[in-house]
Motif scaffolding. Structure first.
Motif: not given
Length: 452
Positions: A387-397
């Motif tokens: 979940l943290i990975g998805i949050i950080v990855g989507f936010s960076i994009m």
């Protein structure tokens, strides 16, 4: 001199210094005058007590070329070492635009003193150039050029060149004027050489002349010379009279100067990039930006405060704040550089505003997607937190896409306000993207955490 290694260079300078110390004038002149003026200037600056002898061994005309190769600060220093008569002759033997550049760095009293010591005709040319507004074609043009008449024969023009050519800064182009000195055409030296001597200038000249006005911005003039690969371009007044020419060497100086200014603006250090500027002045010039950005940075703390509850629920989110902000800031600064460059070269007008914005947004999104995928995988592998990975990855994009648009749009808006687009400096863009990327990051985090 640039082809000599360091040891050979030192030996050459020692040889020059020895010839000066022993007052072997012929040896010195043979060695020194064989060098390019730029190399002569470098050798001269490596001398110490011997400098005073150089003034005795070189005529003012010979030293004028050396003096012209110095940087402005060095010119000021050397000028103080010259006696008034020798100095006046040096200035008389320099081109008017180069003297004007030097005098523009001096106090009004010093400027007046030098102009009064110069020949009246040369001094008047310099005064004319100094009267034009800074950073215009008039301020950087030279008065030493050859103009001809359409009715002149080729033979007469060649004879005129023999008389006037030695004092002209550029003779590859000869500009044709009418009885009222209005620009009528241009003929290259090649056109004249290959033509029969009894033909007239009107038969070989081109009436399609690309010219600039005295009040045109110097950067636009330099870009025009670059665009057409000119060696020079004529400068006319509001009535079409030929008043001077801007040569390619001056255009190169302008482009270098403007590039330095843009670097200073983009980094928030305009006026302090020169290492010769003392620490106090550099601090005074940089401090306003830093203080302003410090206050803007308070919004970053405010944004974090708004999402305090989100941070408390998932403390690990705080570890990735610097990475999110840094990535967005770097991407925004890259787009800023692209936008400023596109405005400077005119690519914005040619390719279209929305096409440029779309291109930078797409670039940011693609970089963001790649970065997001990598960070998502890494966070899952190292922390076991998908979940943290998805949050950080989507936010960076999303942040990188938005940062690209900000970096592109801000200088365009500033340009519309008739200000230098480079004033949208890197630190300003970075601070702005910091705030927005944090908003995106915590908004995404809050939404996903609450939904789950």
């Amino acid at each position: 001199m640039e082809k000599l290694n360091e040891q050979a260079r030192e030996e050459f300078v020692e040889l020059i210094a020895e010839s000066l110390q022993q007052e072997r004038i012929e040896t010195f002149r043979e060695l020194f005058l064989d060098l390019h003026p730029a190399d002569q200037a470098e050798v001269f600056l490596e001398l110490d007590e011997e400098r005073s002898v150089v003034y005795e061994f070189l005529s003012p005309e010979e030293f004028a070329e050396v003096f012209d190769s110095f940087e402005p600060e060095v010119q000021k220093e050397v000028a103080l070492q010259l006696n008034d008569q020798y100095a006046a002759e040096v200035y008389n033997n320099m081109y008017a635009d180069d003297v004007a550049d030097f005098l523009g760095e001096l106090e009004p009293r010093q400027m007046t003193h030098i102009l009064q010591a110069m020949d009246q005709e040369d001094a008047n040319d310099v005064r004319e150039l100094l009267a034009y507004e800074e950073k215009t074609a008039g301020a950087i043009m030279t008065k030493e050029f050859v103009s001809i008449k359409a009715a002149d024969t080729i033979e007469a023009v060649i004879e005129q060149l023999r008389r006037e050519g030695p004092d002209a800064e550029m003779i590859y182009y000869l500009y044709v004027v009418d009885e009222r000195d209005k620009l009528a055409g241009v003929a290259s030296i090649r056109d004249l050489i290959v033509a029969d001597s009894d033909r007239t200038v009107a038969e070989v000249m081109s009436s399609r002349v690309v010219s600039v006005y005295v009040e045109d911005d110097q950067e636009e003039v330099a870009q025009l010379i670059q665009k057409y690969d000119f060696l020079a371009t004529p400068v006319i007044d509001s009535e079409g009279r030929l008043v001077g020419i801007v040569t390619v060497d001056d255009a190169l100086d302008v482009l270098a100067e403007e590039a330095s200014e843009d670097i200073g603006e983009i980094s928030g250090s305009r006026g302090s990039t020169d290492v010769s500027v003392n620490a106090f002045k550099a601090a005074r010039l940089r401090a306003p930006w830093i203080i302003l950005l410090m206050f803007l940075g308070l919004f970053t703390a405010q944004v974090i405060g708004w999402f305090e509850s989100t941070l408390e629920s998932v403390v690990l989110l705080a570890a990735f704040i610097p990475m999110i902000m840094g990535s967005a800031g770097n991407t925004g600064t890259q787009s800023l550089a692209v936008s400023v460059r596109a405005l400077a070269t005119g690519n914005i007008e040619r390719k279209g505003l929305w096409r440029t914005i779309s291109r930078e947004f797409s670039t940011g999104i693609m970089i963001g997607v790649a970065s997001g995928i990598v960070i998502t995988i890494l966070l899952y592998l190292f922390y076991g937190e998908p979940l943290i990975g998805i949050i950080v990855g989507f936010s960076i994009m999303v942040s990188l896409g938005v940062a690209s648009v900000i970096g592109t749009l801000v200088p365009l808006v500033i340009n519309k306000l008739k200000l230098d687009p480079a004033i949208a400096s890197g630190p300003f863009i970075t601070t702005l993207t910091d705030i927005i990327s944090l908003l995106i990051y915590f908004t995404v985090a809050s939404s996903l955490i609450q939904s789950i």
